[in-house]
Motif scaffolding. Structure first.
Motif, PDB file in Angstrom:
ATOM      1  N   SER A 458       1.519  20.359  35.269  1.00 18.15           N
ATOM      2  CA  SER A 458       2.293  19.395  35.753  1.00 18.15           C
ATOM      3  C   SER A 458       1.503  18.529  34.384  1.00 18.15           C
ATOM      4  CB  SER A 458       0.957  19.253  37.381  1.00 18.15           C
ATOM      5  OG  SER A 458       1.844  19.944  37.782  1.00 18.15           O
ATOM      6  N   ASN A 459       0.394  18.437  34.081  1.00 13.79           N
ATOM      7  CA  ASN A 459      -0.841  17.384  33.379  1.00 13.79           C
ATOM      8  C   ASN A 459       0.528  17.670  31.409  1.00 13.79           C
ATOM      9  OD1 ASN A 459      -3.742  16.537  33.488  1.00 13.79           O
ATOM     10  ND2 ASN A 459      -2.889  17.797  35.544  1.00 13.79           N
ATOM     11  N   ILE A 460       1.271  19.250  31.640  1.00 16.52           N
ATOM     12  CA  ILE A 460       2.140  19.244  30.401  1.00 16.52           C
ATOM     13  C   ILE A 460       2.904  17.927  30.250  1.00 16.52           C
ATOM     14  CG2 ILE A 460       3.171  20.573  29.147  1.00 16.52           C
ATOM     15  CD1 ILE A 460       1.476  22.763  29.152  1.00 16.52           C
ATOM     16  N   SER A 461       3.420  17.994  30.976  1.00 20.25           N
ATOM     17  CA  SER A 461       4.728  17.294  31.724  1.00 20.25           C
ATOM     18  C   SER A 461       4.670  16.050  32.077  1.00 20.25           C
ATOM     19  CB  SER A 461       5.751  17.667  33.102  1.00 20.25           C
ATOM     20  OG  SER A 461       4.461  17.414  34.067  1.00 20.25           O
ATOM     21  N   VAL A 462       3.054  15.331  32.286  1.00 23.91           N
ATOM     22  CA  VAL A 462       3.077  14.108  32.336  1.00 23.91           C
ATOM     23  C   VAL A 462       3.100  13.376  31.165  1.00 23.91           C
ATOM     24  CG1 VAL A 462       1.126  13.264  33.116  1.00 23.91           C
ATOM     25  CG2 VAL A 462       2.318  14.429  34.734  1.00 23.91           C
ATOM     26  N   VAL A 463       1.559  14.418  30.178  1.00 23.55           N
ATOM     27  CA  VAL A 463       2.253  13.805  28.368  1.00 23.55           C
ATOM     28  C   VAL A 463       2.960  13.664  28.302  1.00 23.55           C
ATOM     29  CG1 VAL A 463       0.760  13.900  26.893  1.00 23.55           C
ATOM     30  CG2 VAL A 463      -0.616  14.266  28.679  1.00 23.55           C
ATOM     31  N   ASN A 464       4.339  14.028  28.524  1.00 25.76           N
ATOM     32  CA  ASN A 464       5.210  14.534  27.766  1.00 25.76           C
ATOM     33  C   ASN A 464       6.346  13.133  28.938  1.00 25.76           C
ATOM     34  OD1 ASN A 464       6.218  16.701  26.036  1.00 25.76           O
ATOM     35  ND2 ASN A 464       6.035  17.164  27.878  1.00 25.76           N
ATOM     36  N   ASN A 465       6.054  13.070  29.629  1.00 27.74           N
ATOM     37  CA  ASN A 465       6.446  11.622  30.463  1.00 27.74           C
ATOM     38  C   ASN A 465       5.909  10.346  30.065  1.00 27.74           C
ATOM     39  OD1 ASN A 465       8.347  13.531  32.167  1.00 27.74           O
ATOM     40  ND2 ASN A 465       6.392  12.804  33.415  1.00 27.74           N
ATOM     41  N   PHE A 466       4.741  10.081  29.035  1.00 27.70           N
ATOM     42  CA  PHE A 466       4.356   9.261  28.963  1.00 27.70           C
ATOM     43  C   PHE A 466       4.143   9.195  27.275  1.00 27.70           C
ATOM     44  CE2 PHE A 466       0.222   9.888  31.940  1.00 27.70           C
ATOM     45  CZ  PHE A 466       1.030   9.044  33.280  1.00 27.70           C
ATOM     46  N   VAL A 467       4.477  10.280  26.910  1.00 31.05           N
ATOM     47  CA  VAL A 467       5.206   9.933  25.223  1.00 31.05           C
ATOM     48  C   VAL A 467       6.357   9.525  25.550  1.00 31.05           C
ATOM     49  CG1 VAL A 467       5.357  10.910  23.680  1.00 31.05           C
ATOM     50  CG2 VAL A 467       3.067  11.724  24.621  1.00 31.05           C
ATOM     51  N   GLU A 468       7.922   9.539  26.424  1.00 29.68           N
ATOM     52  CA  GLU A 468       9.077   9.411  25.893  1.00 29.68           C
ATOM     53  C   GLU A 468       8.846   7.898  26.605  1.00 29.68           C
ATOM     54  OE1 GLU A 468      12.812  10.850  27.284  1.00 29.68           O
ATOM     55  OE2 GLU A 468      11.469  12.149  27.954  1.00 29.68           O
ATOM     56  N   THR A 469       7.742   7.563  27.433  1.00 33.10           N
ATOM     57  CA  THR A 469       8.334   6.075  27.689  1.00 33.10           C
ATOM     58  C   THR A 469       7.497   5.558  26.885  1.00 33.10           C
ATOM     59  OG1 THR A 469       7.449   7.416  29.738  1.00 33.10           O
ATOM     60  CG2 THR A 469       7.204   4.372  29.514  1.00 33.10           C
ATOM     61  N   TRP A 470       6.405   5.950  25.872  1.00 32.87           N
ATOM     62  CA  TRP A 470       6.134   4.975  25.132  1.00 32.87           C
ATOM     63  C   TRP A 470       6.783   5.080  24.045  1.00 32.87           C
ATOM     64  CZ3 TRP A 470       2.767   1.551  23.799  1.00 32.87           C
ATOM     65  CH2 TRP A 470       2.224   1.043  22.875  1.00 32.87           C
ATOM     66  N   GLU A 471       7.673   6.331  23.489  1.00 38.51           N
ATOM     67  CA  GLU A 471       8.839   5.434  22.238  1.00 38.51           C
ATOM     68  C   GLU A 471       9.640   5.234  22.966  1.00 38.51           C
ATOM     69  OE1 GLU A 471       6.978   9.417  19.801  1.00 38.51           O
ATOM     70  OE2 GLU A 471       8.522  10.248  21.029  1.00 38.51           O
ATOM     71  N   TYR A 472      10.279   5.270  23.863  1.00 35.19           N
ATOM     72  CA  TYR A 472      11.744   4.940  23.639  1.00 35.19           C
ATOM     73  C   TYR A 472      11.253   3.271  24.328  1.00 35.19           C
ATOM     74  CZ  TYR A 472      14.560   8.737  23.637  1.00 35.19           C
ATOM     75  OH  TYR A 472      15.625   9.954  23.240  1.00 35.19           O
ATOM     76  N   PHE A 473      10.581   3.024  25.361  1.00 31.32           N
ATOM     77  CA  PHE A 473      10.802   1.547  25.766  1.00 31.32           C
ATOM     78  C   PHE A 473       9.177   0.808  24.854  1.00 31.32           C
ATOM     79  CE2 PHE A 473      12.006   4.735  28.560  1.00 31.32           C
ATOM     80  CZ  PHE A 473      13.577   4.866  28.524  1.00 31.32           C
ATOM     81  N   LYS A 474       8.204   1.030  24.572  1.00 30.34           N
ATOM     82  CA  LYS A 474       6.978   0.995  24.045  1.00 30.34           C
ATOM     83  C   LYS A 474       6.551  -0.344  24.947  1.00 30.34           C
ATOM     84  CE  LYS A 474       5.649   2.090  19.401  1.00 30.34           C
ATOM     85  NZ  LYS A 474       6.473   3.249  19.709  1.00 30.34           N
ATOM     86  N   PRO A 475       6.228  -0.184  26.435  1.00 33.81           N
ATOM     87  CA  PRO A 475       5.862  -0.726  27.201  1.00 33.81           C
ATOM     88  C   PRO A 475       4.466  -1.527  26.905  1.00 33.81           C
ATOM     89  CG  PRO A 475       5.839   1.529  28.281  1.00 33.81           C
ATOM     90  CD  PRO A 475       5.725   1.696  27.011  1.00 33.81           C
ATOM     91  N   GLU A 821       4.164  13.761  49.961  1.00 31.77           N
ATOM     92  CA  GLU A 821       3.204  14.012  48.200  1.00 31.77           C
ATOM     93  C   GLU A 821       4.093  13.560  47.789  1.00 31.77           C
ATOM     94  OE1 GLU A 821       0.154  17.027  47.186  1.00 31.77           O
ATOM     95  OE2 GLU A 821       1.849  17.775  48.403  1.00 31.77           O
ATOM     96  N   GLY A 822       3.642  12.654  46.748  1.00 31.26           N
ATOM     97  CA  GLY A 822       3.825  11.922  45.379  1.00 31.26           C
ATOM     98  C   GLY A 822       2.993  12.862  44.707  1.00 31.26           C
ATOM     99  N   THR A 823       3.789  13.235  43.459  1.00 30.50           N
ATOM    100  CA  THR A 823       3.082  13.838  42.889  1.00 30.50           C
ATOM    101  C   THR A 823       2.553  13.325  41.090  1.00 30.50           C
ATOM    102  OG1 THR A 823       5.048  15.329  41.553  1.00 30.50           O
ATOM    103  CG2 THR A 823       3.346  16.315  43.442  1.00 30.50           C
ATOM    104  N   ILE A 824       1.558  13.809  40.208  1.00 32.52           N
ATOM    105  CA  ILE A 824       1.616  13.235  39.766  1.00 32.52           C
ATOM    106  C   ILE A 824       2.917  13.325  38.925  1.00 32.52           C
ATOM    107  CG2 ILE A 824       0.774  15.062  38.012  1.00 32.52           C
ATOM    108  CD1 ILE A 824       0.071  11.996  37.303  1.00 32.52           C
ATOM    109  N   GLY A 825       3.847  14.487  37.846  1.00 27.65           N
ATOM    110  CA  GLY A 825       4.372  14.073  37.555  1.00 27.65           C
ATOM    111  C   GLY A 825       6.034  14.395  38.121  1.00 27.65           C
ATOM    112  N   GLY A 826       5.724  13.807  39.630  1.00 28.06           N
ATOM    113  CA  GLY A 826       6.851  13.618  39.984  1.00 28.06           C
ATOM    114  C   GLY A 826       7.148  11.364  39.278  1.00 28.06           C
ATOM    115  N   ASN A 827       5.586  10.926  39.737  1.00 24.73           N
ATOM    116  CA  ASN A 827       5.106   9.855  39.377  1.00 24.73           C
ATOM    117  C   ASN A 827       5.704   8.995  37.938  1.00 24.73           C
ATOM    118  OD1 ASN A 827       5.099   8.348  42.118  1.00 24.73           O
ATOM    119  ND2 ASN A 827       2.614   9.744  42.639  1.00 24.73           N
ATOM    120  N   THR A 828       5.737   9.746  37.056  1.00 23.08           N
ATOM    121  CA  THR A 828       5.700   9.945  35.977  1.00 23.08           C
ATOM    122  C   THR A 828       7.218  10.056  35.430  1.00 23.08           C
ATOM    123  OG1 THR A 828       4.396  11.834  35.355  1.00 23.08           O
ATOM    124  CG2 THR A 828       2.759  10.196  35.116  1.00 23.08           C
ATOM    125  N   SER A 829       7.567  10.788  35.995  1.00 27.68           N
ATOM    126  CA  SER A 829       9.032  10.821  36.432  1.00 27.68           C
ATOM    127  C   SER A 829       9.858   9.781  36.308  1.00 27.68           C
ATOM    128  CB  SER A 829       9.400  11.675  36.858  1.00 27.68           C
ATOM    129  OG  SER A 829       9.155  13.226  36.277  1.00 27.68           O
TER     130      SER A 829
END
Length: 842
Positions: A458-475, A821-829
Motif C-alpha cells: 500500500s505504501n508503495i502505491s501511495v508514494v506512486n500516487n503522490f509522485v503522479e499527482t506532483w508531476e502532472y498537476f504540481k499542487p 474503511e478509508g485506506t491510504i491507497g484509496g484516499n491517495t487514488s
C-alpha cells in the motif's frame, strides 16, 4: 400505569400488522421474502479470521435495512471477529418443504450441526439437529446465536416474557471472569484479549432471559418476535467485549442429546402495504452549469414511477420556486430495485436547488462554476497527514496521535502465520535473527487504514500516487507543517514547502530504510499480538514505546526505564517477494525524480535501490515457475521500466517497457491502460497511434457499463466495495479524454464524481467525509470509529454488495470495514482522480 397502557396499545397495533402481513415465500434467489422482509440463509457464508464476520449466516433485511446477521451455531455468547466460525459444508434448498438446510462444521472440535430454516406463516422456524452429542469441551459454550444491529435498536423498547426494558445506547452489561482454560479456541491459536497476567478472560452475562422475546414493539418497522419452546432465550450486548459487537439473542444447545435439540420461531413484522422510500441520487457537491445533470432514482419494484420530477430554486429571500420539470425516463431493474432517471441538464443558472419527486424533497445542492474546486482539500490537508506514522500529529487544540512505535520493529520469527494475511517463511531472508531488533525502520511511512501497520504494498502505491499527482498537476498547496527532525506535524500551518512533496519524502523514507536495511522490501511492519492489532484511539498508546526485554517479567519495566517485559513490539515480516520488489523499484524511480532538488540525498538513495531491486527481482523471477502469481501482479514490471526510462532516459528500459506493455493491454485493457497513458508525454507519435485501438476498446467497455447498471461506472460485487475500480476508471477517463478527445468524451468523468458524491444505490450521501457536500456520510471506519465519527477527507470504499441482490452502506454503524474503511491507497487514488478531474474542467 400510562406507560404500561402505551406498550399494550403498541403491541396490539403490532399484532394487527402481523395479521395483515403476507406469508414468507421461498423465492428464486433462494431466500425467504415478503414485501418488507427478506430472510437470507447462508447466501453469505463465514470465512474466518481477517474477514468481517458481521456479513454472514442467517440475515434479516427488514424494510430495506439489514438489521440482523450471524445466525449460526457459535461457541461463545458474543463472538468477536477472531473467534472460530463454522464451515458451511453443504447447503440444500427444498422447495417442497419450503426449507433451506445447511451443515455447519467446526473442525477444531470435530463438531457438526444441521440448521434447518423453514417458512411458517409470517416467520421462519429455525431448528438445530445433532447427529452426535456435543463434545464435552463445548458443553455450556455451543449455542445458536442471532445478532441484531445496535444502531437500529438502541433506545427502542423490548420485552422478555412480558417484562419491559430498553436497548441501551451504550454498553452497560455485566460480566464475569473465567479461567483461560475454559475459553474456546480462537483463530489460528491467537487471542483477542490481554488478561494482564490474571489467567482469566471476560465472559458477558445476559441482560435478560426468557422464552418469548419481542424486539422494538414501539417501532413496527423493526418489530421482531422470537419464541423458543425448547430453551431459554438470552439477550447479550456484544459491545461489552468489542465496540463492533451487536446485540445477541442466544440459546445454549443441550448436553448429551441428539436429533432436533433446539427450535426457534422468528417472526419479523412486515408493515402492510410498505414500499421503500425512493432514493434520489444526485451530486451532493453540486454541478457546474455546463455539465450533464442526471438524477438516478432508485425505486421499490412495487412502486409505480411518477411521470415527472421537478427542480426548485431557493431564492435569496428563502422562498423556493419551481424552475424546471421534466419527464422521468425508465432505465430498468438492477438487482433488487427499479431505476428511473431525471435529466435537468438544461438548468444552468447558478444558485441553490433541490429536487422534488412526488412528496420526496432532497436536501439542497449548488449549481456554480466552483463547486469542485475544493474536493481534495480535506483529504490532503487532514486525512493524509493524520496517517503519517512515526510522527506526533497536532491540529489546533487537538492531538490526533503521539509519536508511535519508538521501540522500532523486530524480525518476525520463521514459520509465523500472521492474522492479517501475512506470513514469515521458513527463514527470515535477512541477516537478522528471530525477534532481533532491525534498526532504522521507525521512520516515515503511512498507516494503512483504520489500523496502524505499514503495509508495504500500500505504501508503495501511495508514494506512486503522490509522485503522479506532483508531476502532472504540481499542487503547491501548503497547509501542513512537517518537521522530520522533531517528528512533528501540525495541521493548517504552512511551512513553505508544498505538502505533496513532503508526503513523497515521508513515504520514501520508510521504504528506502526497508530496502537498505533488510536488503529488500518487507511484506509489512505489523502487530505481533492480536490484542493490540484491534487497538482504537491514539496510535502512540498501542505499544509502551519501550523495547521488549525477555529478562523482565510480564509488564515489568527495567529500573533504568529503557525496556520492559511487555511483548507489544511490532514485527517486520521479511519473506522476500520479487514482485513486491519490482513495485518498489517502480516507486523509487519515480520518487527519485520528484525529490531531486528538495531532498537530493534521499533522491539518490531511491534511484540506487530502484536499479538494484529491478535487477535482483528480474533474476529471481526468471527462476520462478511461469504460473507463479503474486498479489502485486506482473504488470508492475512494465511500469517499473517506464519509470526508470523517465528517470534515466536509458533506452534499455524503454525497450523493455514496450515489450511488456502490449501483451498486458491485450490481457486486460482496463487494468493497464492508465500505465500506457502515463507514457504518452515521453513517447513519439507512433506510440500514440499504436495505443489508439486500446482506447477504442476502453470506450467499448465504458459503453457496456452504461447497459450493465444505471450509473455507468464499475460497481464491485465482492466483500470490499468497489472504490478502487471506480477511482481507476475515473482517472483513466480523465487522462484518456485529454489525449484522445475524439474517442473519450470528457463528460464521462462526471459519472465517477456523481457516484462518489451521492448518485449511487442505497442512499444519496457523499462518500467523502466533510467535502463541500450538503450531506456527506457521517461515520467511517477509521481509527476513531469507536466515537461514531470520521476523519475529514476520508473516502469510503463505497456501496457494499450483499449476495444475492442487496446493496448497503451503513451511516449509523462505522464498524463494517468493507463499506466504510478509508485506506491510504484509496484516499491517495482519490487525490489523483480529484486533481485530474479538476484539471480536466479547467
Amino acid at each position: 400505569m400510562k406507560k404500561n397502557i402505551f406498550f399494550l396499545l403498541t403491541m396490539v397495533f403490532a399484532t394487527s400488522n402481523y395479521i395483515c402481513g403476507q406469508d414468507l415465500k421461498l423465492n428464486d434467489l433462494e431466500y425467504f421474502e415478503t414485501q418488507g422482509v427478506n430472510v437470507l440463509v447462508y447466501n453469505n457464508i463465514f470465512s474466518g479470521g481477517f474477514n468481517d464476520e458481521k456479513n454472514a449466516g442467517i440475515e434479516i433485511i427488514h424494510h430495506g435495512v439489514r438489521t440482523s446477521q450471524g445466525g449460526a451455531v457459535r461457541l461463545s455468547n458474543t463472538p468477536e471477529q477472531w473467534d472460530l466460525v463454522p464451515d458451511v459444508t453443504s447447503r440444500k434448498v427444498n422447495r417442497a418443504t419450503k426449507s433451506i438446510e445447511t451443515i455447519l462444521s467446526y473442525k477444531d472440535y470435530d463438531f457438526d450441526s444441521r440448521v434447518v430454516v423453514t417458512a411458517k406463516g409470517k416467520g421462519v422456524e429455525i431448528s438445530i439437529y445433532l447427529d452426535k452429542p456435543l463434545p464435552k469441551a463445548l458443553e455450556g459454550n455451543a449455542g445458536f446465536n442471532l445478532e441484531f444491529l445496535p444502531s437500529q435498536y438502541w433506545a427502542k423498547a423490548y420485552t422478555m416474557d412480558g417484562r419491559y426494558n430498553r436497548f441501551p445506547r451504550y454498553v452497560v452489561g455485566n460480566t464475569i471472569t473465567r479461567p483461560n482454560n475454559e475459553k474456546t479456541k480462537q483463530y489460528k491459536g491467537y487471542k483477542t484479549y490481554d488478561d494482564r497476567g490474571t489467567d482469566k478472560f471476560i465472559d458477558p452475562l445476559p441482560l435478560e432471559t426468557g422464552r418469548t422475546f419481542l424486539l422494538a414493539p414501539d417501532e413496527t418497522s423493526r418489530l421482531i418476535k422470537i419464541t423458543s419452546p425448547d430453551a431459554d432465550l438470552m439477550l447479550f450486548d456484544g459491545r461489552v467485549l468489542a465496540q463492533n459487537g451487536w446485540f445477541v439473542v442466544r440459546s445454549l444447545l443441550p448436553a448429551g442429546k441428539t436429533g432436533k435439540v433446539l427450535s426457534w420461531m422468528v417472526e419479523p413484522n412486515a408493515i402492510n402495504g410498505w414500499t421503500r422510500e425512493p432514493n434520489i441520487g444526485f451530486s451532493q457537491v453540486g454541478y457546474i452549469p455546463s455539465q450533464q445533470k442526471v438524477s438516478v432514482i432508485e425505486l421499490d419494484k412495487k412502486d409505480k414511477p411518477f411521470a415527472k420530477a421537478s427542480l426548485y430554486k431557493v431564492g435569496i429571500d428563502g422562498n423556493a420556486t419551481e424552475v424546471f420539470n421534466g419527464k422521468i425516463t425508465p432505465w430498468g431493474n438492477y438487482f433488487k430495485y427499479n431505476y428511473v432517471k431525471f435529466d435537468f441538464t438544461s438548468v444552468k443558472d447558478p444558485g441553490i436547488y433541490y429536487i422534488q419527486y412526488g412528496n420526496i424533497k432532497t436536501n439542497n445542492f449548488l449549481i456554480q462554476n466552483n463547486v469542485y474546486d475544493k474536493i481534495t482539500d480535506a483529504t490532503s490537508d487532514i486525512w493524509i497527514p493524520i496517517h503519517m506514522n512515526h510522527m506526533f500529529v497536532n491540529e489546533g487544540y487537538r492531538v490526533w496521535h503521539g509519536e508511535p512505535f519508538k521501540e522500532g520493529y523486530r524480525q518476525a520469527p520463521p514459520n509465523t502465520d500472521h492474522f492479517d494475511l501475512h506470513s514469515q517463511g521458513p527463514t527470515t531472508d535477512t541477516k537478522y535473527k528471530a525477534l532481533e531488533l532491525i534498526p532504522g525502520l521507525n521512520v516515515g511511512g503511512f498507516f494503512d487504514a483504520g489500523d496502524f501497520d505499514i503495509e508495504t504494498g500500500s505504501n508503495i502505491s501511495v508514494v506512486n500516487n503522490f509522485v503522479e499527482t506532483w508531476e502532472y498537476f504540481k499542487p503547491l498547496r501548503d497547509q501542513t507543517f512537517v518537521d522530520q527532525k522533531q517528528r512533528y506535524v501540525d495541521l493548517h500551518r504552512p511551512d513553505g514547502t508544498p505538502d505533496v512533496l513532503q508526503f513523497i519524502e515521508h513515504g520514501t523514507l520508510n521504504l528506502v530504510a526497508q530496502a537498505e536495511t533488510i536488503g529488500h522490501m518487507a511484506q509489512t511492519l505489523s502487530n505481533s499480538v492480536l490484542d493490540n492489532y484491534h487497538h482504537l484511539g491514539d496510535a502512540a498508546s498501542l505499544t509502551d514505546g519501550l523495547p521488549y526485554n525477555p529478562k523482565l517479567g510480564s509488564y515489568e519495566k527495567a529500573s533504568d526505564g529503557l525496556s520492559s517485559g511487555v511483548k507489544d513490539d511490532l514485527w517486520a515480516f521479511t519473506s522476500r517477494d520479487p514482485h513486491l520488489d519490482l513495485s518498489a523499484a517502480t516507486m523509487f524511480a519515480a520518487a527519485s525524480r520528484a525529490l531531486k532538488g528538495y531532498n537530493d540525498d534521499l533522491s539518490a538513495r531511491a534511484l540506487v535501490q530502484s536499479k538494484r531491486l529491478l535487477k535482483e527481482s528480474t533474476e529471481l523471477l526468471a527462476n520462478q515457475p511461469q504460473d507463479s502469481i503474486s498479489k502485486y501482479g506482473r504488470s508492475s514490471n512494465a511500469a517499473t521500466n517506464l519509470q526508470l526510462y523517465i528517470s534515466t532516459n536509458e533506452n534499455q528500459y524503454l525497450d523493455k517497457f514496450q515489450e511488456l506493455l502490449w501483451p498486458a493491454l491485450d490481457r486486460n485493457v482496463n487494468f493497464g491502460l492508465l500505465t500506457a497513458l502515463d507514457a504518452l508525454p515521453h513517447m513519439d507519435a507512433s506510440y500514440k497511434e499504436k495505443l489508439r485501438p486500446y482506447v477504442v476498446k476502453f470506450k467499448e467497455y465504458m459503453d457496456k457499463l452504461e447497459k450493465d447498471n444505471p450509473y455507468g461506472v464499475p460497481i464491485g460485487l465482492g466483500n470490499w466495495a468497489g472504490g478502487a475500480a471506480l477511482l481507476n476508471f475515473g482517472t483513466t477517463v480523465c487522462f484518456a479524454s485529454k489525449s484522445f478527445p475524439d474517442i473519450i468524451n470528457p463528460s464521462h468523468a462526471f459519472k465517477t464524481s456523481n457516484y462518489l458524491f451521492g448518485c449511487h444505490p442505497y442512499h444519496n450521501y457523499s462518500l467523502v467525509a466533510t467535502v463541500g457536500a450538503t450531506r456527506p456520510k457521517a461515520v467511517f471506519y477509521g481509527n476513531n470509529r469507536a466515537d461514531f465519527s470520521f476523519i475529514p477527507g476520508n473516502v469510503a470504499p463505497g456501496i457494499l454488495f450483499r449476495k444475492p441482490d442487496h446493496f448497503e452502506n451503513f451511516d449509523d454503524w462505522p464498524f463494517l470495514w468493507g463499506q466504510n474503511e478509508g485506506t491510504i491507497g484509496g484516499n491517495t487514488s482519490y487525490l489523483i482522480f480529484g486533481s485530474a478531474f479538476k484539471s480536466l474542467l479547467k
